[in-house]
Design a protein around this motif. Structure first.
Motif, PDB file in Angstrom:
ATOM      1  N   TYR A 256       0.052   3.204 -12.017  1.00 63.00           N
ATOM      2  CA  TYR A 256      -1.078   4.172 -12.135  1.00 63.00           C
ATOM      3  C   TYR A 256      -0.393   5.198 -13.082  1.00 63.00           C
ATOM      4  O   TYR A 256       0.059   6.472 -12.582  1.00 63.00           O
ATOM      5  N   PRO A 257      -0.055   4.876 -14.214  1.00 63.44           N
ATOM      6  CA  PRO A 257       0.525   5.701 -15.079  1.00 63.44           C
ATOM      7  C   PRO A 257       0.150   6.914 -15.521  1.00 63.44           C
ATOM      8  O   PRO A 257       0.820   8.093 -16.139  1.00 63.44           O
ATOM      9  N   ASN A 258      -1.206   7.049 -15.384  1.00 64.21           N
ATOM     10  CA  ASN A 258      -2.132   8.258 -15.700  1.00 64.21           C
ATOM     11  C   ASN A 258      -2.235   9.157 -14.482  1.00 64.21           C
ATOM     12  O   ASN A 258      -2.745  10.218 -14.700  1.00 64.21           O
TER      13      ASN A 258
ATOM     14  N   ILE B  41      11.755   1.995  -5.130  1.00 71.03           N
ATOM     15  CA  ILE B  41      11.114   0.955  -5.563  1.00 71.03           C
ATOM     16  C   ILE B  41       9.465   1.223  -5.302  1.00 71.03           C
ATOM     17  O   ILE B  41       8.767   0.905  -6.309  1.00 71.03           O
ATOM     18  N   ARG B  42       9.160   1.931  -4.238  1.00 76.68           N
ATOM     19  CA  ARG B  42       7.676   2.337  -4.034  1.00 76.68           C
ATOM     20  C   ARG B  42       7.331   3.211  -5.093  1.00 76.68           C
ATOM     21  O   ARG B  42       6.288   3.172  -5.801  1.00 76.68           O
ATOM     22  N   ASP B  43       8.003   4.052  -5.395  1.00 68.45           N
ATOM     23  CA  ASP B  43       7.686   4.847  -6.451  1.00 68.45           C
ATOM     24  C   ASP B  43       7.643   4.507  -7.849  1.00 68.45           C
ATOM     25  O   ASP B  43       6.680   4.883  -8.725  1.00 68.45           O
ATOM     26  N   GLU B  44       8.494   3.679  -8.175  1.00 69.89           N
ATOM     27  CA  GLU B  44       8.691   3.017  -9.518  1.00 69.89           C
ATOM     28  C   GLU B  44       7.408   2.007  -9.643  1.00 69.89           C
ATOM     29  O   GLU B  44       6.730   1.806 -10.712  1.00 69.89           O
ATOM     30  N   LYS B  45       6.907   1.379  -8.531  1.00 69.22           N
ATOM     31  CA  LYS B  45       5.772   0.484  -8.495  1.00 69.22           C
ATOM     32  C   LYS B  45       4.554   1.416  -8.710  1.00 69.22           C
ATOM     33  O   LYS B  45       3.622   1.036  -9.444  1.00 69.22           O
ATOM     34  N   PHE B  46       4.435   2.621  -8.162  1.00 70.42           N
ATOM     35  CA  PHE B  46       3.087   3.412  -8.303  1.00 70.42           C
ATOM     36  C   PHE B  46       3.010   4.036  -9.746  1.00 70.42           C
ATOM     37  O   PHE B  46       2.025   3.878 -10.215  1.00 70.42           O
TER      38      PHE B  46
ATOM     39  N   LYS C  57       0.946  -1.142  -0.091  1.00 70.74           N
ATOM     40  CA  LYS C  57       0.064  -0.230   0.105  1.00 70.74           C
ATOM     41  C   LYS C  57       1.053   1.180   0.003  1.00 70.74           C
ATOM     42  O   LYS C  57       1.882   1.339   0.577  1.00 70.74           O
ATOM     43  N   TYR C  58       0.480   2.166  -0.725  1.00 66.32           N
ATOM     44  CA  TYR C  58       1.086   3.637  -0.639  1.00 66.32           C
ATOM     45  C   TYR C  58       0.163   4.783  -0.779  1.00 66.32           C
ATOM     46  O   TYR C  58      -0.847   4.704  -1.364  1.00 66.32           O
ATOM     47  N   THR C  59       0.365   5.730   0.276  1.00 67.29           N
ATOM     48  CA  THR C  59      -0.281   6.782   0.454  1.00 67.29           C
ATOM     49  C   THR C  59       0.513   7.981   0.417  1.00 67.29           C
ATOM     50  O   THR C  59       1.268   8.370   1.248  1.00 67.29           O
ATOM     51  N   PRO C  60       0.452   8.719  -0.687  1.00 67.19           N
ATOM     52  CA  PRO C  60       1.440   9.827  -0.957  1.00 67.19           C
ATOM     53  C   PRO C  60       0.879  10.895   0.054  1.00 67.19           C
ATOM     54  O   PRO C  60      -0.316  11.078   0.589  1.00 67.19           O
ATOM     55  N   ASP C  61       1.834  11.812   0.358  1.00 72.91           N
ATOM     56  CA  ASP C  61       1.514  12.718   1.373  1.00 72.91           C
ATOM     57  C   ASP C  61       0.553  13.883   1.164  1.00 72.91           C
ATOM     58  O   ASP C  61      -0.384  14.055   1.976  1.00 72.91           O
TER      59      ASP C  61
END
Length: 135
Positions: free
Chosen positions: A97-99, A88-93, A62-66
């Motif tokens: 979610y490329p758009n 790695i988390r940034d790359e996965k995001f 899971k990733y929650t941007p600030d």
């Protein structure tokens, strides 16, 4: 009142100076002075922001941007250190979610913004600030 903000996902996030900053909002728990200062900066610049509004599934993590800036339709992540975990988390995001726009404010940019604006913004927290978190 419910406190906005969840558990940090980064293993380094716990090192931040977390707490509620009443000058910003009575129920938002910021995990670092940098996050709090960016909220102060957005408010000063009259940029509408929402703190941690959405959590994304990035493939078993899971990733929650600030922040989310609704008028720019952009998520923002504030990072003091760009650890391997963060990369790695940034790359996965971005892969999942490329758009969706995601900006990352790294240390150099943050310090540049601090030099430019901190003296104009009340209660800006510096490295050795005496901020006492409200929990």
């Amino acid at each position: 009142m419910a406190v906005i903000g969840g558990k940090p996902t980064s293993p380094k996030a716990s090192k931040g100076k977390g707490g509620i900053r009443p000058d910003i909002h009575p129920t938002i728990y910021f995990y670092s002075r940098w996050e709090a200062n960016i909220a102060r900066l957005y408010t000063y610049l009259q940029i509408k922001w929402i703190y941690s509004p959405m959590t994304f599934d990035i493939g078993g993590q899971k990733y929650t941007p600030d922040f989310y800036l609704p008028e720019k339709k952009t998520y923002v992540e504030v990072k003091n250190f760009w650890w391997e975990y963060s990369r790695i988390r940034d790359e996965k995001f971005r892969e999942h979610y490329p758009n969706i726009l995601l900006e990352v404010i790294l240390k150099d940019e943050y310090l540049k913004l601090e030099r430019q604006y901190a003296h104009l913004i009340p209660k800006w927290e510096y490295r050795n600030s005496k901020f006492q978190p409200v929990t």
